[in-house]
Design an enzyme around this catalytic site. Structure first.
Site, short mmCIF file in Angstrom:
data_model
loop_
_atom_site.label_atom_id
_atom_site.label_comp_id
_atom_site.label_asym_id
_atom_site.label_seq_id
_atom_site.Cartn_x
_atom_site.Cartn_y
_atom_site.Cartn_z
N ILE A 1 -36.99 17.44 -32.68
CA ILE A 1 -38.72 17.38 -32.17
C ILE A 1 -38.64 17.94 -30.58
CG2 ILE A 1 -40.56 16.69 -30.75
CD1 ILE A 1 -40.99 14.33 -32.99
N LEU B 1 -27.01 12.28 -26.55
CA LEU B 1 -26.35 12.71 -27.48
C LEU B 1 -26.09 11.99 -28.40
CD1 LEU B 1 -24.35 15.85 -26.37
CD2 LEU B 1 -26.68 16.13 -27.05
N SER B 2 -26.91 10.94 -27.83
CA SER B 2 -26.43 9.80 -29.52
C SER B 2 -27.13 9.97 -30.67
CB SER B 2 -27.08 7.91 -28.59
OG SER B 2 -28.63 8.67 -28.50
N GLY C 1 -35.62 8.61 -27.64
CA GLY C 1 -35.40 6.96 -28.29
C GLY C 1 -34.31 6.97 -29.59
N LEU C 2 -34.12 6.22 -29.97
CA LEU C 2 -33.97 5.85 -30.97
C LEU C 2 -34.66 6.18 -32.35
CD1 LEU C 2 -31.01 3.22 -30.69
CD2 LEU C 2 -30.95 5.68 -30.82
N TYR D 1 -38.28 -1.52 -32.92
CA TYR D 1 -38.76 0.16 -32.46
C TYR D 1 -39.81 0.48 -31.81
CZ TYR D 1 -40.10 4.69 -33.38
OH TYR D 1 -40.04 5.80 -33.35
N LYS E 1 -41.73 1.31 -28.84
CA LYS E 1 -43.33 2.14 -28.27
C LYS E 1 -44.29 1.44 -27.35
CE LYS E 1 -40.85 5.51 -29.44
NZ LYS E 1 -40.44 6.41 -28.69
N PHE F 1 -47.01 11.35 -35.98
CA PHE F 1 -46.80 10.52 -37.82
C PHE F 1 -45.91 11.70 -38.11
CE2 PHE F 1 -51.12 7.64 -38.27
CZ PHE F 1 -51.10 7.59 -36.88
N ASN F 2 -45.07 11.25 -38.87
CA ASN F 2 -43.55 11.75 -39.47
C ASN F 2 -44.05 13.64 -39.07
OD1 ASN F 2 -44.85 9.10 -41.05
ND2 ASN F 2 -43.32 9.57 -42.08
N1 LIG Z 1 -39.46 12.67 -36.26
C1 LIG Z 1 -40.78 11.39 -36.47
O1 LIG Z 1 -41.50 11.37 -37.15
C2 LIG Z 1 -41.25 10.99 -34.87
C3 LIG Z 1 -42.39 9.98 -35.04
C4 LIG Z 1 -43.09 9.79 -34.30
C5 LIG Z 1 -42.24 9.27 -33.04
N2 LIG Z 1 -41.63 9.86 -33.21
C6 LIG Z 1 -40.69 9.58 -31.81
O2 LIG Z 1 -40.20 10.85 -30.98
C7 LIG Z 1 -39.43 10.92 -30.17
C8 LIG Z 1 -37.96 12.61 -30.87
O3 LIG Z 1 -38.36 12.27 -32.13
P1 LIG Z 1 -37.02 13.30 -33.20
O4 LIG Z 1 -37.59 12.91 -34.01
O5 LIG Z 1 -36.96 14.13 -32.53
O6 LIG Z 1 -36.23 11.92 -33.12
P2 LIG Z 1 -34.22 12.58 -32.56
O7 LIG Z 1 -33.35 11.18 -32.77
O8 LIG Z 1 -34.47 14.03 -33.45
O9 LIG Z 1 -34.15 13.01 -31.28
C9 LIG Z 1 -34.01 11.92 -29.99
C10 LIG Z 1 -32.82 12.35 -29.30
O10 LIG Z 1 -33.32 11.07 -27.95
C11 LIG Z 1 -31.50 11.11 -27.89
N3 LIG Z 1 -31.08 10.20 -27.21
C12 LIG Z 1 -31.40 8.61 -27.95
N4 LIG Z 1 -31.24 7.60 -26.88
C13 LIG Z 1 -31.57 8.10 -25.56
C14 LIG Z 1 -31.22 7.73 -24.01
N5 LIG Z 1 -31.37 6.53 -23.95
N6 LIG Z 1 -31.05 8.47 -22.92
C15 LIG Z 1 -31.03 10.10 -22.75
N7 LIG Z 1 -30.86 10.21 -24.45
C16 LIG Z 1 -31.26 9.59 -25.37
C17 LIG Z 1 -31.19 11.51 -29.10
O11 LIG Z 1 -29.93 11.91 -28.97
C18 LIG Z 1 -31.26 12.24 -29.87
O12 LIG Z 1 -31.08 13.79 -29.20
C19 LIG Z 1 -38.76 9.78 -30.52
O13 LIG Z 1 -38.96 8.86 -29.26
C20 LIG Z 1 -38.99 9.55 -31.51
O14 LIG Z 1 -39.31 7.66 -31.93
C21 LIG Z 1 -40.87 10.69 -34.21
#
Ligand SMILES: NC(=O)c1ccc[n+]([C@@H]2O[C@H](COP(=O)([O-])OP(=O)(O)OC[C@H]3O[C@@H](n4cnc5c(N)ncnc54)[C@H](O)[C@@H]3O)[C@@H](O)[C@H]2O)c1
Length: 332
Positions: free
Chosen positions: A14, A35-36, A77-78, A150, A154, A177-178
Site C-alpha cells: 500500500i 525492508l522486512s 507493520g507486519l 497483530y 492495531k 478491509f482487504n
Molecule cells: N493489505 C491489507 O489488506 C491491509 C488491511 C488492513 C490493514 N493493513 C495495514 O496497512 C499497512 C500496510 O499494509 P501492506 O499490505 O502494504 O503490507 P506490506 O507488508 O506490503 O507493507 C508493510 C511495510 O512495512 C515495513 N515494515 C515492517 N516493520 C517495520 C518496521 N519495524 N519499521 C519500518 N518498516 C517496517 C515492511 O518492510 C513493509 O514494507 C500495515 O500496517 C497493515 O497492517 C493492510
C-alpha cells in the site's frame, strides 16, 4: 504543502502505491522502511522521493525521517496471516512500540494518518461492521486465537491515536478491509496473490474449510485515492482519531474467488479444501468481514470501486515479487 510527507512502510504494497499518488500530486515524499517485508524495488524512482532504511521502533531513524514532515502516513507493520500467526509478539510490538515512537519523535505540528485494521473487530462477523461496534480487549484478541498479537497491536495503535488527538495532535485513523491488487506479495498468506501464483503455475488452490467465508476486496489504487480524499477533508480530521472503515462493501466468497482466478487465468488448477484449524492451530477463521461504510460515505461520498473480476484480471497481468527478510522465516 511546505514540508515533505513521510510514509512509514513505504516500501510495501500500500505504501508504495500511496507514494506514487503523492508524487503524482507533485509532493515531496520520504520513506522510512526496514525492508522486512517490503523491497526497494517497490519504491518509485523520483528526485522528489528519498528513502531511509530503518525501523519505526528506532527513535533516531524516526527523528531523522520525520524532521520537517508536514504529514506522516504510518503503515509500517507486519501484515498477512502467516506472519501474524508465526510472529504474534513481533506483530504486536511493531504496531504498539512503532506507533508510540512515531508519536514521540515526529514534529508536534505534523498531521498523522495511522493505519489500523479491520482485524480489531476480532471474530465479529455481522453483515456490515460499523465503527460503533463495541470492542473489548478480549474480542480483539479472539482474532489471534485469544492471544496478544497483530489485532491487539492495531488496537493499541488506535488507543495511542486517541490519546494523541486529546493532547492536540491532528490524527486520522483508518481501518482498511482487504486491500488487493497489482504488486501484493503472495508470500505472507494474502489470499488473492496466493491464488494467482498457484493458478499461474497450475498448482492446486488451497481453500480453508468449505470456502464459504466472505471478504470485501478493494483495489489498492481506489484505496489510495480514497485515502487521499480523506486527507483533503477537514471533516475527516475533525473526528480526532476516531476510526474510519475503508473498503469496498461488495462481498466475495473465498471459493468464488478461487474459481474466478482459475477461470480468468485459463488454468487447469484444482481447488483443495483444508480445515483452517489444521493450518493455523488454535485459531478460528473470520466468517464474514464486510465494512459498514456509512461514515466513509458521509466524508467523501461513495467511492467508485473496481469490481473483483477486474481486480483479478489486473493482478494476473502483473509480474512476480521480490523476496525479503521474513522470507527466511519458516512460514510457507
Ligand atoms: N493489505 C491489507 O489488506 C491491509 C488491511 C488492513 C490493514 N493493513 C495495514 O496497512 C499497512 C500496510 O499494509 P501492506 O499490505 O502494504 O503490507 P506490506 O507488508 O506490503 O507493507 C508493510 C511495510 O512495512 C515495513 N515494515 C515492517 N516493520 C517495520 C518496521 N519495524 N519499521 C519500518 N518498516 C517496517 C515492511 O518492510 C513493509 O514494507 C500495515 O500496517 C497493515 O497492517 C493492510
Amino acid at each position: 504543502m511546505v514540508g515533505h510527507i513521510l510514509i512509514t512502510g513505504g516500501a510495501g504494497f500500500i505504501g508504495s502505491w500511496l507514494a506514487r499518488s503523492m508524487l503524482a500530486r507533485g509532493l515531496d515524499v520520504r520513506i522510512l522502511d526496514d525492508l522486512s517485508t517490503g523491497s526497494v524495488e517497490n519504491i518509485p524512482q523520483s528526485r522528489k522521493l528519498s528513502f531511509i532504511q530503518g525501523s519505526v521502533r528506532d527513535p533516531q531513524s524516526v527523528r531523522k525521517a520525520a524532521e520537517g514532515a508536514e504529514l506522516v502516513i504510518h503503515l509500517a507493520g507486519l501484515t498477512g496471516m502467516r506472519l501474524a500467526h508465526a510472529l504474534k509478539k513481533e506483530s504486536f510490538q511493531i504496531a504498539a512500540d512503532g506507533t508510540a515512537c512515531l508519536l514521540a519523535e515526529s514534529p508536534a505540528s505534523a498531521r498523522l494518518v495511522l493505519f489500523s485494521s479491520s482485524a480489531v473487530y476480532g471474530l465479529t462477523a455481522g453483515e456490515a461492521i460499523s465503527e460503533t461496534l463495541e470492542i473489548t480487549d478480549a474480542s480483539v484478541c479472539s482474532y489471534d486465537g485469544g492471544e496478544v498479537g497483530y489485532a491487539a497491536g492495531k488496537w493499541k495503535l488506535e488507543q495511542l491515536a486517541l490519546q494523541a488527538a486529546e493532547s492536540g495532535r491532528q490524527v486520522l485513523t483508518l481501518r482498511p478491509f482487504n486491500v488487493v491488487g497489482p504488486g501484493q506479495s503472495p508470500r505472507y498468506g494474502m489470499v488473492l496473490p496466493s491464488f494467482v501464483r498457484r493458478a499461474r503455475a497450475g498448482d492446486p488452490l488451497l481453500v480453508y474449510d468449505l470456502g464459504e467465508q466472505t471478504r470485501s476486496f478493494c483495489d489498492v489504487r481506489n484505496f489510495c485515492e480514497t485515502t487521499m480524499d480523506l486527507i483533503d477533508r477537514p471533516k475527516a480530521w475533525a473526528l480526532s482519531g476516531s476510526p474510519i472503515n475503508i473498503g469496498n462493501p461488495e462481498q466475495t466468497s473465498i471459493r468464488g474467488l478461487a474459481e474466478m482466478v482459475i477461470h480468468e487465468a485459463g488454468s487447469q488448477s484444482k481447488i483443495i479444501n483444508k480445515p483452517y484449524a489444521q493450518v493455523f492451530p488454535g485459531r478460528t477463521d473470520v466468517q464474514h468481514r464486510i465494512p459498514n461504510v456509512a461514515r466513509l460515505h458521509s466524508l467523501v461520498g461513495r467511492p467508485t470501486w473496481m469490481g473483483i473480476r477486474e481486480i483479478v484480471r489486473e493482478t494476473l497481468n502483473c509480474e512476480g515479487h521480490p523476496e525479503t527478510k521474513w522470507s527466511q522465516h519458516p512460514i510457507s
